[in-house]
Design an enzyme around this catalytic site. Sequence first.
Site, PDB file in Angstrom:
ATOM      1  CD  GLU A 110      13.210 -20.509  31.625  1.00  0.00           C
ATOM      2  OE1 GLU A 110      13.364 -21.661  31.194  1.00  0.00           O
ATOM      3  OE2 GLU A 110      12.091 -20.014  31.831  1.00  0.00           O
ATOM      4  NE  ARG A 159      14.308 -26.638  36.961  1.00  0.00           N
ATOM      5  CZ  ARG A 159      13.344 -26.744  36.068  1.00  0.00           C
ATOM      6  NH1 ARG A 159      13.015 -27.911  35.582  1.00  0.00           N
ATOM      7  NH2 ARG A 159      12.700 -25.684  35.640  1.00  0.00           N
ATOM      8  CG  HIS A 193       8.547 -29.978  36.720  1.00  0.00           C
ATOM      9  ND1 HIS A 193       7.415 -29.221  36.875  1.00  0.00           N
ATOM     10  CD2 HIS A 193       9.351 -29.276  35.869  1.00  0.00           C
ATOM     11  CE1 HIS A 193       7.527 -28.108  36.171  1.00  0.00           C
ATOM     12  NE2 HIS A 193       8.695 -28.133  35.540  1.00  0.00           N
ATOM     13  NE  ARG A 200      11.777 -29.985  31.188  1.00  0.00           N
ATOM     14  CZ  ARG A 200      10.961 -28.989  31.544  1.00  0.00           C
ATOM     15  NH1 ARG A 200      10.194 -28.421  30.654  1.00  0.00           N
ATOM     16  NH2 ARG A 200      10.899 -28.585  32.799  1.00  0.00           N
TER      17      ARG A 200
HETATM   18  C1  LIG Z   1       3.718 -26.444  36.587  1.00  0.00           C
HETATM   19  C2  LIG Z   1       4.459 -26.734  35.311  1.00  0.00           C
HETATM   20  C3  LIG Z   1       5.205 -25.713  34.704  1.00  0.00           C
HETATM   21  C4  LIG Z   1       5.889 -25.970  33.505  1.00  0.00           C
HETATM   22  N1  LIG Z   1       6.564 -24.931  32.882  1.00  0.00           N
HETATM   23  C5  LIG Z   1       7.150 -25.148  31.667  1.00  0.00           C
HETATM   24  C6  LIG Z   1       7.757 -24.085  30.932  1.00  0.00           C
HETATM   25  O1  LIG Z   1       7.786 -22.944  31.364  1.00  0.00           O
HETATM   26  N2  LIG Z   1       8.322 -24.365  29.726  1.00  0.00           N
HETATM   27  C7  LIG Z   1       8.326 -25.624  29.184  1.00  0.00           C
HETATM   28  O2  LIG Z   1       8.841 -25.822  28.089  1.00  0.00           O
HETATM   29  N3  LIG Z   1       7.738 -26.642  29.861  1.00  0.00           N
HETATM   30  C8  LIG Z   1       7.147 -26.436  31.070  1.00  0.00           C
HETATM   31  N4  LIG Z   1       6.554 -27.486  31.727  1.00  0.00           N
HETATM   32  C9  LIG Z   1       6.435 -28.784  31.022  1.00  0.00           C
HETATM   33  C10 LIG Z   1       5.389 -28.633  29.907  1.00  0.00           C
HETATM   34  O3  LIG Z   1       4.328 -27.864  30.408  1.00  0.00           O
HETATM   35  C11 LIG Z   1       4.851 -29.972  29.426  1.00  0.00           C
HETATM   36  O4  LIG Z   1       5.907 -30.826  29.090  1.00  0.00           O
HETATM   37  C12 LIG Z   1       3.964 -29.760  28.181  1.00  0.00           C
HETATM   38  O5  LIG Z   1       2.976 -28.804  28.457  1.00  0.00           O
HETATM   39  C13 LIG Z   1       3.324 -31.084  27.771  1.00  0.00           C
HETATM   40  O6  LIG Z   1       2.399 -30.824  26.764  1.00  0.00           O
HETATM   41  P1  LIG Z   1       1.591 -32.012  26.093  1.00  0.00           P
HETATM   42  O7  LIG Z   1       0.684 -31.390  25.098  1.00  0.00           O
HETATM   43  O8  LIG Z   1       2.553 -33.035  25.617  1.00  0.00           O
HETATM   44  O9  LIG Z   1       0.785 -32.702  27.287  1.00  0.00           O
HETATM   45  P2  LIG Z   1      -0.162 -32.076  28.419  1.00  0.00           P
HETATM   46  O10 LIG Z   1      -0.205 -30.606  28.353  1.00  0.00           O
HETATM   47  O11 LIG Z   1       0.244 -32.691  29.693  1.00  0.00           O
HETATM   48  O12 LIG Z   1      -1.595 -32.579  27.995  1.00  0.00           O
HETATM   49  C14 LIG Z   1      -1.978 -33.931  28.099  1.00  0.00           C
HETATM   50  C15 LIG Z   1      -3.418 -34.033  27.617  1.00  0.00           C
HETATM   51  O13 LIG Z   1      -3.778 -35.403  27.489  1.00  0.00           O
HETATM   52  C16 LIG Z   1      -5.065 -35.626  28.047  1.00  0.00           C
HETATM   53  N5  LIG Z   1      -5.136 -37.050  28.433  1.00  0.00           N
HETATM   54  C17 LIG Z   1      -4.367 -37.736  29.310  1.00  0.00           C
HETATM   55  N6  LIG Z   1      -4.735 -39.032  29.358  1.00  0.00           N
HETATM   56  C18 LIG Z   1      -5.770 -39.180  28.487  1.00  0.00           C
HETATM   57  C19 LIG Z   1      -6.598 -40.289  28.112  1.00  0.00           C
HETATM   58  N7  LIG Z   1      -6.438 -41.505  28.628  1.00  0.00           N
HETATM   59  N8  LIG Z   1      -7.576 -40.064  27.202  1.00  0.00           N
HETATM   60  C20 LIG Z   1      -7.781 -38.833  26.671  1.00  0.00           C
HETATM   61  N9  LIG Z   1      -7.016 -37.758  27.006  1.00  0.00           N
HETATM   62  C21 LIG Z   1      -6.022 -37.924  27.891  1.00  0.00           C
HETATM   63  C22 LIG Z   1      -5.149 -34.638  29.188  1.00  0.00           C
HETATM   64  O14 LIG Z   1      -6.477 -34.332  29.534  1.00  0.00           O
HETATM   65  C23 LIG Z   1      -4.429 -33.426  28.572  1.00  0.00           C
HETATM   66  O15 LIG Z   1      -5.322 -32.659  27.804  1.00  0.00           O
HETATM   67  C24 LIG Z   1       5.864 -27.266  32.929  1.00  0.00           C
HETATM   68  C25 LIG Z   1       5.137 -28.287  33.547  1.00  0.00           C
HETATM   69  C26 LIG Z   1       4.435 -28.028  34.729  1.00  0.00           C
HETATM   70  C27 LIG Z   1       3.660 -29.143  35.367  1.00  0.00           C
END
Ligand SMILES: Cc1cc2nc3c(=O)[nH]c(=O)nc-3n(C[C@H](O)[C@H](O)[C@H](O)COP(=O)(O)OP(=O)(O)OC[C@H]3O[C@@H](n4cnc5c(N)ncnc54)[C@H](O)[C@@H]3O)c2cc1C
Length: 479
Positions: A102, A257, A314, A349
């Site tokens: 990538e 990007r 994003h 990032r």
């Molecule tokens: C379309 C897309 C594609 C991506 N592709 C990639 C990739 O290929 N590789 C990569 O490394 N990264 C990628 N990213 C970034 C990556 O997906 C995220 O940074 C990562 O998944 C974040 O994970 P997380 O567990 O920290 O939070 P999230 O997966 O965002 O989860 C947050 C959680 O918190 C909960 N929540 C929020 N507020 C509250 C509240 N007040 N009370 C209770 N629960 C709450 C939500 O319901 C959710 O379950 C992508 C992002 C997007 C949007």
Amino acid sequence: MIYIIGSGIAGLSAAVSLKMAGYKVTVITKKVDGGSTPIAKGGVAVAVSVDDSPELHAEDTIKVGDGLCDIRTVRYVTQEGKHAVETLQSWGFEFDKGLRLEGGHSRRRVMYKTDETGGEIFRFLLTKARSLGIPVVEDMVTDLIVKEGEVRGFVTKTRGIIEDADKVVLATGGYSYLFEFTSTQPTNIGEGIAMAFKAGAVVGDMEFVQFHPTVTKLDGETFLMTETLRGEGAKVVNEKGERFLFNYHPKGELAPRDILSRAIYIEMLKGHQVFMDLRGIEDFQRKFPVVASYLARHGRDPKKDLIPISPAAHFVDGGIRVNIRGESSVKNLYAIGEVSDSGLHGANRLASNSLLEGLVFGINLPQYVDLQWEGITTGDGIMKTLKLVEDEGIDNTLTLNEIRKLNWENLGIIRNHEKLSKLTSVYYPSKSRPEILISYLTALAADIRTESRGNHYREDYPFKDPRWEKRIYFRVSNS
Ligand SMILES: Cc1cc2nc3c(=O)[nH]c(=O)nc-3n(C[C@H](O)[C@H](O)[C@H](O)COP(=O)(O)OP(=O)(O)OC[C@H]3O[C@@H](n4cnc5c(N)ncnc54)[C@H](O)[C@@H]3O)c2cc1C
């Protein structure tokens, strides 16, 4: 009881890992399949091939981070990546064979599963958590309860006060949904960062928001048009069919990007519509089955139709400042994944490093939870102390959608003092509206940083300034 707030890759991997190490855990989440993880596509960057090393991965991460990575965190995460994916595999998850290359990576190191790596990992971890008997409860957390400098519990929308917490782990993701155009889901408006800030935690790097250049929205369904499409020959054109990107960068569609995001944004500001032309890609269905089924769902044919696109918020680099264990500046409050500011990403990032970050911090958490609390250091960063403002009596009727529009126009891809000061005069450090508090902190940090660096672009300060090789932190004032 250890409470984990959020059910993305960070929260679920922490829950499974803690439970397997013998801890009692409960996951509380606003929406089980909310957040970015279930819709994340590309993969997880890990140095596993024979011609690669954690040191090379660290070098690439630091280069993209543009002078603001925390070197200790980068070394830690790139070293621990292999252990984290091996642990995930030992639980039964299978990646597809091979590694992807990538942008920004000097080696093939992106592990993936189909075109929906995040979704596959999310479903696997959720099933695993449930099979271990971990309660995964849908409820929204609104506030943390802090007594004598320690987090003791939290408040939820439907269950009210919960006070039997030994530790609280915030894994609530970022705040990209605070922008009108975004690739993420509505759950992600920074509530975790807001509640931690109000509880006394230091937050940092809020100005660094990464915009993805090519996101589409057909019939209300947002979809990321992956980088690989452009690598395979997809063209970006305006309504006249002009490949205008070459006016901005000699590499056209294959430019970095941030340059693509700016170019497409400027073209839209000039009144043009922007499309992705997929007609030149051979064997589309086989190469891009997930994109093909999205288009089919919305009655579009990649052989005939142009697909409207826009850049979109994003990913956010900043959040709750933590050390490599995930400890924040408030005792017993951890923050892991995108909600945190671990310093891994610096000012920008490296692709596929965020799923990795969530996995490393989540899986390794059991090693640290019984150790003496260390908390954070802020080095030579700038610390701004802010007073929270009661919302009663303030004439502010801005709706979330109005805020998202304001942020897109004034805090988006091209920033300047005039736009940012407009925001800092309508937003404030709100006590009860996280979307206003987080927008305020982001706009204020972006206004203070009078330079362009990483994904932060100021048209009135278009160059990087070495005097700004430091972070901006915020903390609530006690007085
Ligand atoms: C379309 C897309 C594609 C991506 N592709 C990639 C990739 O290929 N590789 C990569 O490394 N990264 C990628 N990213 C970034 C990556 O997906 C995220 O940074 C990562 O998944 C974040 O994970 P997380 O567990 O920290 O939070 P999230 O997966 O965002 O989860 C947050 C959680 O918190 C909960 N929540 C929020 N507020 C509250 C509240 N007040 N009370 C209770 N629960 C709450 C939500 O319901 C959710 O379950 C992508 C992002 C997007 C949007």
